[in-house]
Design a protein around this motif. Structure first.
Motif, PDB file in Angstrom:
ATOM      1  N   GLY A 114       0.800  -1.215   0.000  1.00 24.08           N
ATOM      2  CA  GLY A 114       0.000   0.000   0.000  1.00 24.08           C
ATOM      3  C   GLY A 114       0.832   1.264   0.000  1.00 24.08           C
ATOM      4  N   LEU A 115       1.840   1.345   0.887  1.00 25.83           N
ATOM      5  CA  LEU A 115       2.674   2.539   0.976  1.00 25.83           C
ATOM      6  C   LEU A 115       3.499   2.734  -0.288  1.00 25.83           C
ATOM      7  CD1 LEU A 115       3.914   2.265   4.686  1.00 25.83           C
ATOM      8  CD2 LEU A 115       2.258   3.900   3.749  1.00 25.83           C
ATOM      9  N   GLY A 116       4.064   1.626  -0.797  1.00 27.61           N
ATOM     10  CA  GLY A 116       4.852   1.716  -2.023  1.00 27.61           C
ATOM     11  C   GLY A 116       4.015   2.166  -3.205  1.00 27.61           C
ATOM     12  N   THR A 117       2.795   1.656  -3.279  1.00 25.45           N
ATOM     13  CA  THR A 117       1.898   2.040  -4.369  1.00 25.45           C
ATOM     14  C   THR A 117       1.539   3.515  -4.287  1.00 25.45           C
ATOM     15  OG1 THR A 117       0.964  -0.187  -4.558  1.00 25.45           O
ATOM     16  CG2 THR A 117      -0.363   1.634  -5.406  1.00 25.45           C
ATOM     17  N   ARG A 155      -3.507   2.564 -12.048  1.00 26.90           N
ATOM     18  CA  ARG A 155      -3.485   1.253 -12.705  1.00 26.90           C
ATOM     19  C   ARG A 155      -2.064   0.735 -12.877  1.00 26.90           C
ATOM     20  NH1 ARG A 155      -4.810   0.492 -19.083  1.00 26.90           N
ATOM     21  NH2 ARG A 155      -4.133  -1.675 -19.288  1.00 26.90           N
ATOM     22  N   TYR A 156      -1.207   1.560 -13.462  1.00 29.00           N
ATOM     23  CA  TYR A 156       0.160   1.110 -13.704  1.00 29.00           C
ATOM     24  C   TYR A 156       1.003   1.125 -12.430  1.00 29.00           C
ATOM     25  CZ  TYR A 156      -0.665   1.197 -18.732  1.00 29.00           C
ATOM     26  OH  TYR A 156      -1.147   0.944 -19.989  1.00 29.00           O
ATOM     27  N   GLY A 157       0.831   2.138 -11.592  1.00 33.66           N
ATOM     28  CA  GLY A 157       1.610   2.214 -10.355  1.00 33.66           C
ATOM     29  C   GLY A 157       1.320   1.060  -9.417  1.00 33.66           C
ATOM     30  N   LEU A 158       0.038   0.772  -9.204  1.00 31.91           N
ATOM     31  CA  LEU A 158      -0.359  -0.338  -8.329  1.00 31.91           C
ATOM     32  C   LEU A 158       0.160  -1.665  -8.861  1.00 31.91           C
ATOM     33  CD1 LEU A 158      -2.025  -1.677  -6.054  1.00 31.91           C
ATOM     34  CD2 LEU A 158      -4.006  -1.557  -7.568  1.00 31.91           C
ATOM     35  N   PHE A 159      -0.076  -1.917 -10.144  1.00 35.61           N
ATOM     36  CA  PHE A 159       0.313  -3.201 -10.708  1.00 35.61           C
ATOM     37  C   PHE A 159       1.824  -3.395 -10.664  1.00 35.61           C
ATOM     38  CE2 PHE A 159       1.383  -6.324 -13.876  1.00 35.61           C
ATOM     39  CZ  PHE A 159       0.368  -7.266 -13.779  1.00 35.61           C
ATOM     40  N   VAL A 214      10.465   1.498  -7.578  1.00 36.77           N
ATOM     41  CA  VAL A 214      10.230   0.096  -7.939  1.00 36.77           C
ATOM     42  C   VAL A 214      11.446  -0.752  -7.577  1.00 36.77           C
ATOM     43  CG1 VAL A 214       9.698  -1.496  -9.826  1.00 36.77           C
ATOM     44  CG2 VAL A 214       8.643   0.761  -9.784  1.00 36.77           C
ATOM     45  N   SER A 215      12.643  -0.189  -7.746  1.00 31.83           N
ATOM     46  CA  SER A 215      13.862  -0.915  -7.371  1.00 31.83           C
ATOM     47  C   SER A 215      13.874  -1.233  -5.886  1.00 31.83           C
ATOM     48  CB  SER A 215      15.103  -0.087  -7.729  1.00 31.83           C
ATOM     49  OG  SER A 215      15.158   0.169  -9.116  1.00 31.83           O
ATOM     50  N   LEU A 216      13.420  -0.271  -5.064  1.00 36.15           N
ATOM     51  CA  LEU A 216      13.346  -0.506  -3.624  1.00 36.15           C
ATOM     52  C   LEU A 216      12.410  -1.666  -3.318  1.00 36.15           C
ATOM     53  CD1 LEU A 216      13.989   0.335  -0.705  1.00 36.15           C
ATOM     54  CD2 LEU A 216      12.050   1.920  -0.836  1.00 36.15           C
ATOM     55  N   PHE A 248       4.220  -1.867  -8.826  1.00 34.12           N
ATOM     56  CA  PHE A 248       4.878  -1.971  -7.522  1.00 34.12           C
ATOM     57  C   PHE A 248       4.593  -3.324  -6.877  1.00 34.12           C
ATOM     58  CE2 PHE A 248       5.591  -1.527  -3.019  1.00 34.12           C
ATOM     59  CZ  PHE A 248       6.819  -0.901  -2.994  1.00 34.12           C
ATOM     60  N   VAL A 249       3.342  -3.771  -6.931  1.00 33.61           N
ATOM     61  CA  VAL A 249       3.018  -5.081  -6.357  1.00 33.61           C
ATOM     62  C   VAL A 249       3.755  -6.181  -7.102  1.00 33.61           C
ATOM     63  CG1 VAL A 249       1.170  -6.750  -5.953  1.00 33.61           C
ATOM     64  CG2 VAL A 249       0.783  -4.325  -5.466  1.00 33.61           C
TER      65      VAL A 249
END
Length: 236
Positions: free
Chosen positions: A23-26, A47-51, A80-82, A53-54
């Protein structure tokens, strides 16, 4: 859970933090994508950020946002690297340091700092995931997490250095390289555009090594090397 005991969703420390981490990363990634105007609408950014990062943090490896190395900003790629560096749950054959180890490091560091505020005679227990650990048990858990995290970062740095050395100058940025090495060492499968049949042989060999140690979680590799040194008479 299938029998109706839904408290298992939140009683386990690692399960709670996996969902919290997603959740926080997204939220951070979506905010970056919106701020940089990477996508035209909030829906696309979510849409793209959630998908992505998860996909990165769970080490699933699906990539729907096209070439991240050319369209996404440096801070978006590093976020995303993190996700790939920390990875998801312990016990998986993919992923980075693992979330439970990161939590152990954070809680262990806070536990050690708080020692300064307690008298020497105080009896304290280190609590993690509803386990009360003694001083020796806490030290062992903390040392293991610290060693693996340190070695993971060391080999990640070596991979980044090798790629920056062998890749054509100016073709890829630092964030592209960090993203690619984190993905390889975590056995994730996402790419910023570097991985391919045309990349230098040294980069291919480095990625093979990164994927190997990442899959075995580094410690077995050290045990193997120690056994080879012992048989070769290096300790005599």
């Amino acid at each position: 859970m299938l029998r109706g005991d839904l408290k298992n969703l939140y009683t386990d420390l690692q399960t709670r933090w996996v969902f919290g981490y997603f959740g926080l990363g997204t939220l951070l990634l979506v905010a970056i994508l919106l701020f940089n105007g990477t996508y035209e609408s909030l829906f696309e950014a979510v849409r793209y950020g959630l998908f992505q990062f998860v996909s990165a943090a769970s080490c699933t490896g699906f990539q729907t946002a096209g070439s991240l190395g050319t369209r996404w900003s440096p801070e978006a790629q590093l976020t995303v690297s993190l996700g790939m560096v920390v990875g998801a749950a312990a016990g998986s054959t993919v992923g980075g340091i693992k979330l439970i180890r990161a939590l152990t490091l954070v809680k262990g560091t806070a536990f050690r700092i708080s020692d300064a505020f307690y008298p020497d005679a105080a009896v304290r227990y280190f609590n993690i995931n509803d386990r009360n650990l003694s001083e020796s048990e806490a030290t062992r858990e903390f040392k293991e997490a610290a060693i693996i995290a340190f070695l993971w970062v060391v080999f990640l740095t070596v991979g980044i250095f090798v790629l920056l050395t062998v890749l054509p100058t100016g073709e890829f940025t630092l964030e592209n390289v960090v993203f690619e090495v984190a993905s390889a060492q975590g056995n994730v499968g996402l790419s910023s555009g570097i991985t391919g049949p045309s990349m230098p042989t040294a980069a291919k060999v480095m990625f093979l090594f990164n994927m190997w140690i990442g899959r075995l979680e580094i410690i077995p590799v050290l045990v193997l090397l120690r056994a080879l040194f012992e048989r070769g008479g290096a300790y005599r």
